[in-house]
Design a protein around this motif. Sequence first.
Motif, PDB file in Angstrom:
ATOM      1  N   PRO A   1       0.929  -1.200   0.064  1.00 11.14           N
ATOM      2  CA  PRO A   1      -0.013  -0.104   0.048  1.00 11.14           C
ATOM      3  C   PRO A   1       0.956   1.201   0.085  1.00 11.14           C
ATOM      4  N   SER A   2       1.884   1.141   1.088  1.00 10.30           N
ATOM      5  CA  SER A   2       2.644   2.482   0.800  1.00 10.30           C
ATOM      6  C   SER A   2       4.177   2.270   0.824  1.00 10.30           C
ATOM      7  N   PRO A   3       4.812   1.920  -0.465  1.00  7.89           N
ATOM      8  CA  PRO A   3       6.197   1.670  -0.495  1.00  7.89           C
ATOM      9  C   PRO A   3       7.123   2.748   0.031  1.00  7.89           C
ATOM     10  N   ARG A   4       8.306   2.308   0.636  1.00 10.61           N
ATOM     11  CA  ARG A   4       9.075   3.259   1.263  1.00 10.61           C
ATOM     12  C   ARG A   4       9.957   4.049  -0.037  1.00 10.61           C
ATOM     13  N   ILE A   5       9.770   5.430  -0.007  1.00  8.57           N
ATOM     14  CA  ILE A   5      10.682   5.896  -1.176  1.00  8.57           C
ATOM     15  C   ILE A   5      11.594   6.798  -0.432  1.00  8.57           C
ATOM     16  N   GLU A   6      12.946   6.639  -0.924  1.00  8.51           N
ATOM     17  CA  GLU A   6      14.115   7.497  -0.581  1.00  8.51           C
ATOM     18  C   GLU A   6      14.818   7.954  -1.733  1.00  8.51           C
ATOM     19  N   TRP A   7      15.379   9.355  -1.635  1.00  9.66           N
ATOM     20  CA  TRP A   7      16.014   9.819  -2.726  1.00  9.66           C
ATOM     21  C   TRP A   7      17.504  10.241  -2.133  1.00  9.66           C
ATOM     22  N   LYS A   8      18.619  10.007  -2.822  1.00 13.13           N
ATOM     23  CA  LYS A   8      19.830  10.242  -2.428  1.00 13.13           C
ATOM     24  C   LYS A   8      20.558  10.728  -3.551  1.00 13.13           C
ATOM     25  N   LYS A   9      21.808  11.681  -3.040  1.00 11.21           N
ATOM     26  CA  LYS A   9      22.719  12.419  -4.026  1.00 11.21           C
ATOM     27  C   LYS A   9      23.875  11.735  -3.874  1.00 11.21           C
ATOM     28  N   ILE A  10      24.649  11.337  -4.826  1.00  7.30           N
ATOM     29  CA  ILE A  10      25.911  10.659  -5.196  1.00  7.30           C
ATOM     30  C   ILE A  10      26.823  11.413  -5.580  1.00  7.30           C
ATOM     31  N   VAL A  11      27.929  12.032  -5.185  1.00  8.60           N
ATOM     32  CA  VAL A  11      28.965  12.847  -5.659  1.00  8.60           C
ATOM     33  C   VAL A  11      30.403  12.069  -5.412  1.00  8.60           C
ATOM     34  N   GLY A  12      30.973  11.376  -6.238  1.00  5.88           N
ATOM     35  CA  GLY A  12      32.104  10.578  -6.075  1.00  5.88           C
ATOM     36  C   GLY A  12      31.856   9.506  -4.911  1.00  5.88           C
ATOM     37  N   LYS A  13      32.404   9.658  -3.743  1.00  7.90           N
ATOM     38  CA  LYS A  13      32.261   8.590  -2.812  1.00  7.90           C
ATOM     39  C   LYS A  13      31.379   9.129  -1.741  1.00  7.90           C
ATOM     40  N   ASP A  14      30.620  10.286  -1.809  1.00  4.52           N
ATOM     41  CA  ASP A  14      29.923  10.662  -0.631  1.00  4.52           C
ATOM     42  C   ASP A  14      28.455  10.783  -1.140  1.00  4.52           C
ATOM     43  N   THR A  15      27.639  10.085  -0.098  1.00  7.31           N
ATOM     44  CA  THR A  15      25.902   9.982  -0.487  1.00  7.31           C
ATOM     45  C   THR A  15      25.405  10.795   0.941  1.00  7.31           C
ATOM     46  N   THR A  16      24.448  11.624   0.198  1.00  7.50           N
ATOM     47  CA  THR A  16      23.637  12.361   0.979  1.00  7.50           C
ATOM     48  C   THR A  16      22.270  12.239   0.831  1.00  7.50           C
ATOM     49  N   TYR A  17      21.417  12.348   1.959  1.00  4.88           N
ATOM     50  CA  TYR A  17      20.031  12.096   1.851  1.00  4.88           C
ATOM     51  C   TYR A  17      19.243  13.398   1.419  1.00  4.88           C
ATOM     52  N   VAL A  18      18.379  13.114   0.308  1.00  2.69           N
ATOM     53  CA  VAL A  18      17.589  14.544  -0.266  1.00  2.69           C
ATOM     54  C   VAL A  18      16.153  14.213   0.334  1.00  2.69           C
ATOM     55  N   TYR A  19      15.444  13.105   0.238  1.00  3.14           N
ATOM     56  CA  TYR A  19      14.145  12.726   0.749  1.00  3.14           C
ATOM     57  C   TYR A  19      14.361  11.373   1.615  1.00  3.14           C
ATOM     58  N   TYR A  20      14.062  11.472   2.981  1.00  4.47           N
ATOM     59  CA  TYR A  20      14.243  10.318   3.844  1.00  4.47           C
ATOM     60  C   TYR A  20      13.169  10.257   4.930  1.00  4.47           C
ATOM     61  N   ASP A  21      12.600   9.448   5.245  1.00  5.49           N
ATOM     62  CA  ASP A  21      11.695   9.156   6.342  1.00  5.49           C
ATOM     63  C   ASP A  21      10.451  10.300   6.149  1.00  5.49           C
ATOM     64  N   ASN A  22      10.143  10.009   4.745  1.00  7.66           N
ATOM     65  CA  ASN A  22       8.771  10.826   4.411  1.00  7.66           C
ATOM     66  C   ASN A  22       8.900  12.543   4.520  1.00  7.66           C
ATOM     67  N   LYS A  23      10.099  12.897   4.297  1.00  9.92           N
ATOM     68  CA  LYS A  23      10.439  14.506   4.353  1.00  9.92           C
ATOM     69  C   LYS A  23      11.808  14.926   3.726  1.00  9.92           C
ATOM     70  N   MET A  24      11.706  15.958   3.140  1.00 13.78           N
ATOM     71  CA  MET A  24      13.082  16.466   2.325  1.00 13.78           C
ATOM     72  C   MET A  24      14.118  16.917   3.719  1.00 13.78           C
ATOM     73  N   GLN A  25      15.345  16.530   3.257  1.00 12.91           N
ATOM     74  CA  GLN A  25      16.375  16.672   4.505  1.00 12.91           C
ATOM     75  C   GLN A  25      17.229  17.911   3.994  1.00 12.91           C
ATOM     76  N   GLY A  26      17.688  18.697   4.945  1.00  7.05           N
ATOM     77  CA  GLY A  26      18.511  19.685   4.952  1.00  7.05           C
ATOM     78  C   GLY A  26      18.077  20.858   4.230  1.00  7.05           C
ATOM     79  N   ASP A  27      18.923  21.614   3.399  1.00  8.45           N
ATOM     80  CA  ASP A  27      18.407  22.754   2.613  1.00  8.45           C
ATOM     81  C   ASP A  27      17.478  22.345   1.555  1.00  8.45           C
TER      82      ASP A  27
END
Length: 307
Positions: A49-75
Amino acid sequence: MTGSPGGGYRVAWSPGGGYRVACTPSQWEEIHLAASADLSCIISSTKTPSPRIEWKKIVGKDTTYVYYDNKMQGDWGNRAQLQGRTSLVIHNVTRADKGIYRCEVVAPDDVNIGAEINVNLTVHVKPVAPKCRVPPSVPVGKSATLHCQEKEGFPEPTYSWYRNADSLPSDSRSNPKFQNSSFSVNSKTGTLIFTEVHKGDTGRYYCIATNNVGSAKCEEQQMEVYDLNIAGIIGGVLVVLAVLLLTTVGICCAYRKGFFVNNKQNGNSYKTPSKPDGVNYICTDEEVYTIAVERGENSHCQPSVGI
């Protein structure tokens, strides 16, 4: 995994697999600076019914969350949002947004509980006014190099040079209009090289940097080509040599006449020191004789002290 028409990738499962995650072709359209980027991640079917969705940004070896736990992260909360439950929209795209974005879907009730897809976001930037360097003057027959460089545009721009509003070809030999010149233009590095300048190369030069977003030009700069006055140079050298010769002769004559010889103190230049009132110094016979000679008279010194 197969390639999509837009150059992206499509991850697909058979109908029995439960669901499918797909990347739309428009996802791979290159984005201009300050525009909005729509990164699509579509779930075509699922039993969860409600799949979990996550968006991440990958630059080189660094990975940061964009969308996690049903909300946008940081800036990202100020200029990004989730659209249609899974797609990511980024507003007012900047150069820093360039990179790989990963959509991850987790559906516990399906046969294949997880899938992911990468989206490569490229930000195109219009060039700014390039920096040009043009020599103000060059003697006839000498070589000259003009430089043009721009570092803000993306993709990297190509360069073209102009003289008095006339576009210069990549090689002067390819155009009869410039048959009296000998130059070449490197459109990748932005250099205009004259192997041997002529009087006809005098003019106002400027450069234009261009990419698929737009173009920009530098300010016009004047380059003068002048004749090299060999006779004038020789005459100037001779004048300098004559001045040096006269100066040397004058110094030698001055030395010979004793103008630069220091007068050393001798007996004839000796002066009797002054003495305080009421005090007479005791003199030896030799001193009495010396004082008398200096005064041109017969003198003597008597030892006495005034009271």
